[in-house]
Design an enzyme around this catalytic site. Structure first.
Site, mmCIF file in Angstrom:
data_model
loop_
_atom_site.group_PDB
_atom_site.id
_atom_site.type_symbol
_atom_site.label_atom_id
_atom_site.label_comp_id
_atom_site.label_asym_id
_atom_site.label_seq_id
_atom_site.Cartn_x
_atom_site.Cartn_y
_atom_site.Cartn_z
ATOM 1 C CG ASP A 316 4.909 -39.292 21.843
ATOM 2 O OD1 ASP A 316 5.498 -39.533 22.717
ATOM 3 O OD2 ASP A 316 4.109 -38.139 21.772
ATOM 4 C CG ASP A 509 2.719 -34.267 20.729
ATOM 5 O OD1 ASP A 509 2.375 -33.411 21.609
ATOM 6 O OD2 ASP A 509 3.555 -35.103 21.277
ATOM 7 C CG ASP A 513 7.832 -36.935 19.861
ATOM 8 O OD1 ASP A 513 8.108 -37.965 20.766
ATOM 9 O OD2 ASP A 513 6.511 -36.510 20.266
#
Length: 640
Positions: A316, A509, A513
């Site tokens: 990410d 995080d 996600d």
């Protein structure tokens, strides 16, 4: 599945086992250690025994029941310590797995708290009425005041505001919303009042889909077990059948009952997988402990084994490769009468009362440069546009540069994926500020290390804009960028990679996600600022948010797996030799126990080597192998 109380029973079993061991070592009366060990049997063994009986009713045989039988057999011939050790190992293992499962389930349920229980609906007469959010229907219009979370997915029909939607898209900055813009349930309205037309049923919102995706993926992932567990049924059946044969055949041939029972119990002890369990657990637990001392929490042995299998890493952007907070990166004066410091100082004066992330970044940058923001009055937040204040008798406006798209600095910022903020005095633009989400220290080196470790560069998955994502990816050396992804898009991407044969490690995080983490073969969460659901869903958590620990912990997991394979070979060799000796020869019980315990000690000590910090340092050196003066090699150059 074991009940939650299994944690307490396992703890009690461990205490009783240690009490028995202490009594043994202090040469207490024989009845005292036996009493403690038998109590250990009852507290730690009743649950797996009951589960084993239930499995037998379903015509299956698991290794837990075999361990209980082996423990009882050991006690029947005086080797109660061996049996109690087996009971404790399995009780603790089952309790830890149960606790981890329960916490994950609670976190998934807690995600629903993002969406408010109540909503303010506008009826046909234009009056407001409070209703349950779950009763909203497509076409309803709801009112959302500043500081409230949105109760449903929809489209803005009246008003303008900044909305923090990082929980859904991962964007680091609040997004300006006005009429006809799409908004999501669970996101936070920051400034102005909005009226929203509901476009999706509450059961089909993005947040609801996140819950469903995490639950579905976690259930599918739970079917994967340790290698040793995959063969437990066949091994258990084989040992039981062989033990019965060792007992029954000599009896049929006229052997006496006592010697036959002794041989059968000796067989069960030397054939029991105690050494195999310790061949697996100490290396994995030692690696977990070493990772923990270095700021990485690996939640289970299964998680560590999954980590060792990784062939592709997906990362990410916001909050993972970047810090997740904007910082001022450029000041461009437009009016020649103002310097960079003038523009920044004036902007900080107007923003000093703002709670917006952009305003805080501007004020922080001014103070870092030693600039003192001037006094300001009549501060006013302009939802979706910025702020306005009076400074030294002049009207200062700081806000979006969208209306100034023809100005060269704004065009340059947009081309680079930088957020452009204009500064105006009495309606005249005097400068443009550029803000970026800063890249974490060492990100470029980590990308290179991941590429070396997996033999392929990582993939960037983000809900942020394509241009912003590509700019970040270029700066750290990532070539494969998938941007503007909602949570279910990330899940689809991860599953597509895994259908192509990859075992994906997802690193992230945010709440958005979590579904991709649950779907991936393995997952790592940034723990310092990570969302609760993400931290609970992930297999691994980097406590200090240090990117460099990601390739290092993968390398450590691979090293632990190599030690496990070596230990299994050692334990298997001992078991085969002792079993053949007992079946075809006359293995004395003390020698059988000594051989069994000796193999257990050997593999345990071999596994405990991973407890030293040297194992972590070696893993770090394994992934980062700099060339002369640390020049990037040919493969790394191709990443750029």
């Amino acid at each position: 599945m074991w009940s939650v109380s299994s944690v307490r029973w396992a703890a009690a079993a461990l205490v009783l086992f240690l009490a028995g061991l202490a009594a043994d070592l202090t040469e207490a009366p024989t009845w005292l250690p036996w009493t403690a060990y038998l109590a250990c049997y009852l507290t730690g063994g009743w649950s797996p025994a009951w589960e084993g009986v239930q499995a037998l009713r379903a015509r299956t045989l698991d290794v837990d029941l075999l361990m209980v039988v082996a423990a009882v057999g050991a006690a029947s011939i005086g080797q109660i310590f061996d049996g109690a050790l087996l009971i404790v190992i399995f009780a603790i293992s089952g309790a830890l797995e149960d606790a981890a499962t329960k916490r994950t389930e609670d976190s998934v349920k807690g995600l629903l708290d993002l969406t408010p229980d109540r909503a303010v609906r506008i009826d046909s007469d234009g009056l407001e009425e409070a209703v349950n959010a779950e009763n909203l229907r497509v076409g309803d219009v709801v009112s959302v005041r500043p500081g409230e979370r949105l109760p449903a997915d929809g489209v803005v029909v009246v008003g303008a505001s900044d909305v923090d939607q990082s929980s859904v898209t991962g964007e680091p900055l609040p997004v300006s919303k006005s009429v006809d813009d799409e908004v999501f349930a669970g996101t936070l309205n920051q400034a102005g009042t909005l009226r929203i037309r509901v476009t999706k049923d509450p059961s089909d919102t993005v947040v609801a889909r996140i819950v469903a995706l995490v639950a579905e993926a976690s259930a599918t992932k739970a079917k994967t077990q340790l290698f040793i567990e995959k063969i437990e049924r066949r091994y258990s059946i084989g040992v039981v059948v062989a033990t019965l044969a060792v007992f029954a055949i000599p009896l049929l041939l006229g052997a006496d009952l006592r010697s036959t029972l002794l041989r059968a119990m000796t067989f069960m002890i030397v054939a029991s997988p105690c050494a195999v369990v310790l061949a697996t657990m100490p290396p994995l637990l030692s690696a977990i402990a070493t990772a923990g001392r270095n700021g990485v929490l690996v939640k289970s042995t299964v998680a560590l084994e999954h980590l060792a299998d990784v062939t592709q890493v997906a990362i990410d952007k916001t909050g993972t490769l970047t810090a997740g907070t904007p910082q001022l990166t450029s000041v461009t004066p437009i009016d020649g009468r103002y310097t960079e410091d003038d523009v920044l100082r004036i902007a900080a004066g107007a923003e000093q009362f703002s709670e917006h992330l952009v305003g805080r970044a501007i004020v922080r940058a001014a103070r870092t440069r030693g600039l003192r923001p001037p006094d300001a009055t009549d501060f006013l937040a302009l939802p979706g546009r910025g702020v306005r204040a009076h400074v030294a008798g002049q009207t200062i406006e700081v806000g979006s540069g969208r209306s100034l798209s023809a100005i060269t600095p704004v065009v340059d910022h947009e081309r680079r994926g930088t957020t452009a903020v204009m500064v105006a005095v009495d309606g005249r633009t005097i400068g443009v500020l550029g803000l970026d989400d800063t890249v974490r220290r060492g990100a470029e080196e980590v990308v290179r290390d991941i590429a070396r470790l997996t033999s392929r560069p990582p993939v960037l998955l983000t809900g942020d804009a394509q241009r912003v994502a590509e700019q970040l990816a270029t700066s750290v050396g990532v070539a494969d960028v998938r941007a503007e992804l909602l949570p279910d898009d990330k899940v689809a991407t991860v599953r597509r990679l895994q259908r192509n044969g990859e075992r994906v490690l997802f690193v992230g995080d945010g709440i958005n996600d979590a579904p991709a983490m649950a779907a991936a073969h393995s997952s790592i969460a940034m723990g310092r600022n990570g969302a609760d659901l993400t931290v609970e869903t992930a297999d691994v958590v980097t406590i200090r948010d240090e990117l460099a620990t990601i390739p290092t912990v993968v390398a450590l997991a691979r090293r632990a797996r190599r030690v496990v394979i070596a230990n299994l070979a050692i334990a298997g060799t001992f078991i085969v030799v002792l079993v053949l000796w007992d079946v075809f020869g006359n293995l004395p019980l003390p020698l059988g126990v000594a051989g069994h315990e000796g193999s257990t000690i050997i593999v345990a000590l071999n596994g405990l080597r991973l407890l030293s910090n040297r194992a972590w340092r070696k893993s770090a050196r394994h992934v980062h192998v700099p060339t002369s003066i640390d020049k990037p090699d040919h493969f790394t150059q191709q990443l750029h």
